[in-house]
Design an enzyme around this catalytic site. Structure first.
Site, mmCIF file in Angstrom:
data_model
loop_
_atom_site.group_PDB
_atom_site.id
_atom_site.type_symbol
_atom_site.label_atom_id
_atom_site.label_comp_id
_atom_site.label_asym_id
_atom_site.label_seq_id
_atom_site.Cartn_x
_atom_site.Cartn_y
_atom_site.Cartn_z
ATOM 1 N N LYS A 21 37.289 57.701 36.365
ATOM 2 C CA LYS A 21 37.592 56.748 35.260
ATOM 3 C C LYS A 21 36.297 55.840 34.933
ATOM 4 O O LYS A 21 35.894 55.926 33.527
ATOM 5 C CB LYS A 21 38.662 55.733 35.554
ATOM 6 C CG LYS A 21 39.109 54.710 34.629
ATOM 7 C CD LYS A 21 40.207 54.157 34.580
ATOM 8 C CE LYS A 21 40.273 53.183 36.100
ATOM 9 N NZ LYS A 21 39.878 51.832 35.693
ATOM 10 N N SER A 22 35.354 55.653 36.156
ATOM 11 C CA SER A 22 34.597 54.788 35.796
ATOM 12 C C SER A 22 33.284 55.816 34.806
ATOM 13 O O SER A 22 32.540 55.050 34.008
ATOM 14 C CB SER A 22 33.538 54.416 37.071
ATOM 15 O OG SER A 22 34.748 53.583 37.895
ATOM 16 N N ARG A 26 31.747 55.321 30.671
ATOM 17 C CA ARG A 26 30.494 55.260 30.398
ATOM 18 C C ARG A 26 29.932 56.549 29.344
ATOM 19 O O ARG A 26 29.329 56.409 28.648
ATOM 20 C CB ARG A 26 29.574 55.300 31.598
ATOM 21 C CG ARG A 26 29.796 54.042 32.602
ATOM 22 C CD ARG A 26 29.265 54.108 33.983
ATOM 23 N NE ARG A 26 29.289 52.961 34.583
ATOM 24 C CZ ARG A 26 30.235 52.277 35.000
ATOM 25 N NH1 ARG A 26 31.399 52.527 34.865
ATOM 26 N NH2 ARG A 26 30.065 51.241 35.604
ATOM 27 N N GLY A 91 39.375 45.773 32.002
ATOM 28 C CA GLY A 91 38.224 45.104 32.135
ATOM 29 C C GLY A 91 36.673 45.589 31.779
ATOM 30 O O GLY A 91 36.078 45.027 31.171
ATOM 31 N N ARG A 119 40.754 36.741 32.836
ATOM 32 C CA ARG A 119 39.766 36.963 33.716
ATOM 33 C C ARG A 119 38.407 36.441 33.316
ATOM 34 O O ARG A 119 38.285 36.372 32.040
ATOM 35 C CB ARG A 119 39.421 38.586 33.849
ATOM 36 C CG ARG A 119 40.902 38.980 34.378
ATOM 37 C CD ARG A 119 40.913 40.797 34.507
ATOM 38 N NE ARG A 119 39.997 41.162 35.463
ATOM 39 C CZ ARG A 119 39.845 42.615 35.770
ATOM 40 N NH1 ARG A 119 40.636 43.425 35.279
ATOM 41 N NH2 ARG A 119 38.812 43.167 36.439
ATOM 42 N N GLN A 162 30.083 44.788 35.818
ATOM 43 C CA GLN A 162 30.621 45.123 34.363
ATOM 44 C C GLN A 162 29.755 44.257 33.460
ATOM 45 O O GLN A 162 29.447 44.835 32.256
ATOM 46 C CB GLN A 162 31.954 44.790 34.131
ATOM 47 C CG GLN A 162 32.792 45.776 34.888
ATOM 48 C CD GLN A 162 34.421 45.479 34.869
ATOM 49 O OE1 GLN A 162 34.743 44.426 34.515
ATOM 50 N NE2 GLN A 162 35.037 46.335 35.323
ATOM 51 N N ASP A 302 37.324 48.128 44.651
ATOM 52 C CA ASP A 302 38.580 49.113 44.254
ATOM 53 C C ASP A 302 39.258 49.500 45.695
ATOM 54 O O ASP A 302 40.470 49.731 45.413
ATOM 55 C CB ASP A 302 38.403 49.979 43.357
ATOM 56 C CG ASP A 302 38.065 49.382 41.893
ATOM 57 O OD1 ASP A 302 38.394 48.249 41.760
ATOM 58 O OD2 ASP A 302 37.674 49.874 41.012
ATOM 59 N N ARG A 378 46.809 49.754 41.448
ATOM 60 C CA ARG A 378 46.146 50.165 42.869
ATOM 61 C C ARG A 378 47.133 49.544 43.865
ATOM 62 O O ARG A 378 47.349 50.009 45.042
ATOM 63 C CB ARG A 378 44.912 49.544 43.076
ATOM 64 C CG ARG A 378 43.860 50.152 41.890
ATOM 65 C CD ARG A 378 42.304 49.990 42.481
ATOM 66 N NE ARG A 378 41.471 50.281 41.451
ATOM 67 C CZ ARG A 378 41.124 51.656 41.395
ATOM 68 N NH1 ARG A 378 41.614 52.778 42.102
ATOM 69 N NH2 ARG A 378 40.202 52.175 40.299
#
Length: 424
Positions: A21-22, A26, A91, A119, A162, A302, A378
């Site tokens: 996912k990360s 990107r 996020g 957040r 981030q 995470d 998670r």
């Protein structure tokens, strides 16, 4: 939605890790900022990735999705934006896009769901105030206006990476050079490197002047390309913990050479005594006795929830440090996991960002009532691992939260012999 997990008599089989996912976030943003068409392969259309794709389409690209891939045609300019940009609960989407919104010449409003708009964004707020730009976060939305300027930026290195990645995406597009001065300690460095690697793949570069200073040349352009997203260590960690406890599991699709900080799960498991080998078939796990260790989460936050489960299944004491950021995720992940694990007989405590977990596998039991997923993907996946690794049947509320990152999580368990039943 409630899922009911009934552990099978024997767990075993092969599971492929989902796409990272990360890296997908990107790659999608880099391709959207390029002028021309990029083909991004090996995508999982989770809610987070779907939010980034939709935002890219709203701001600067045309997006055409396939079954597990996407064509992104970067327009080479920003579109007029007439409505709010919905980041859902992502996020990464929000924090990556805020600096880019400041290059559009427009007032841009972001909205989200769950706890996203609660957040903290104080890092950006401070930077924007310093440049006399508009930054307003109130009533469940965030609005920015004014043009970001190149130059010298100073921000804490121990906040979410981030913020740093968001600036990395935007600053190369400005005419002048910029420098990011990160106040040590610099945590989550692996995520910064993932951003830089994705940018380099699309023709945009930056370089470290020292361990805490990034130089970002201005006047750069992103260039379109074809890109294959690698497998996700962050999601594979759930099955790696299960494999370490039960054995008989093979994980495929994980690159041996990776920048993903969550690949630390393998070193953590090895230190716990886990037995696994990397073969042509993948990572093959054997059952082995496990013991508690000291774990630093600074570069892999995470992993926190599933490592709390792991601690219960190890002999002795597991101490998890530098976990403060778990308290400001989709849930307060420390409090959420403590509550649900205690309902199953778990013995653990926390003080600030330090979590102490006592190995207590023999005393774990099925809870009296369904556990809460706390609307956190998670948490749901970690509790599922608890059920399967400790051989206790569980029902978990709000299981639909897995849609945020791994929509097919429960289907991925089927090759292991796991049956999942849904209610509500």
């Amino acid at each position: 939605m409630i899922v009911q997990i009934q552990p099978p008599a024997r767990i075993g089989g092969t599971v492929s890790a989902p796409p990272s996912k990360s890296m997908a976030h990107r790659a999608v943003l880099c391709s959207a900022l390029a002028k021309g068409t990029s083909h991004i392969e090996n995508l999982e259309f989770s809610k987070d990735i779907s939010a980034t794709l939709a935002a890219a389409g709203q701001l600067c690209a045309r997006v055409e999705s396939g079954p597990a891939d996407v064509l992104v045609e970067g327009l080479g300019h920003f579109r007029p934006v007439f409505g709010p940009v919905d980041c859902c609960e992502s996020g990464s989407t929000l924090r990556f896009l805020i600096p880019l919104a400041s290059l559009t010449g427009q007032s841009i409003t972001f909205v989200g769901r769950g706890r996203l708009m609660e957040r903290p964004q104080s890092v950006y707020e401070t930077l924007y105030r310093e440049q006399n730009l508009h930054f307003e976060q109130a009533n469940g939305q965030l609005t920015v206006a004014g043009s970001l300027r190149s130059g010298e930026y100073t921000l804490a290195g121990n906040v979410s990476s981030q913020f740093i990645s968001g600036l990395l995406f935007a600053l190369p597009l400005l005419a002048g050079d910029s420098t990011l001065h990160l106040i040590p300690p610099v945590e989550s460095r692996s995520y910064i490197e993932m951003t830089r690697a994705a940018q380099a793949a699309f023709g945009v570069t930056s370089h470290w002047l020292d361990d805490a200073t990034l130089c970002i040349p201005g006047g750069q352009q992103y260039h379109p390309r074809d890109y294959i997203v690698e497998g996700d260590y962050s999601q594979a960690a759930f099955l790696a913990v299960l494999g370490a406890v039960k054995g008989g599991i093979t994980l495929t699709g994980l690159a041996a050479e990776t920048l993903q900080g969550d690949a630390a799960i393998l070193d953590i498991l090895r230190r716990c005594g886990a037995k696994f080998t990397r073969t042509e078939a993948g990572l093959v796990f054997e059952q082995a006795p496990l013991h508690g260790v000291d774990i630093d989460l600074a570069d892999c936050p995470d992993l926190g929830p599933v490592l709390m489960v792991l601690g219960l299944l190890c002999e002795g004491t597991t101490v998890i440090r530098n976990a403060e950021r778990l308290r400001i995720k989709e849930s307060d992940r420390i409090a959420a996991m403590e509550a649900e694990l205690r309902a199953c007989g778990g013995v653990l405590s926390s003080e600030g960002g330090t979590i102490t977990v006592q190995g207590c596998k023999p005393r774990l039991h099925a809870p009296e009532a369904p556990l809460s997923g706390h609307n956190d993907h998670r948490v749901v996946m970690s509790l599922t691992v608890l059920a399967l690794a400790a051989d206790i049947p569980l029902a978990i509320n709000e299981a639909e939260a897995v849609q945020k990152s791994w929509p097919h999580f429960f289907d991925a368990l089927k090759p292991l012999g796991v049956e999942v039943h849904y209610a509500g």
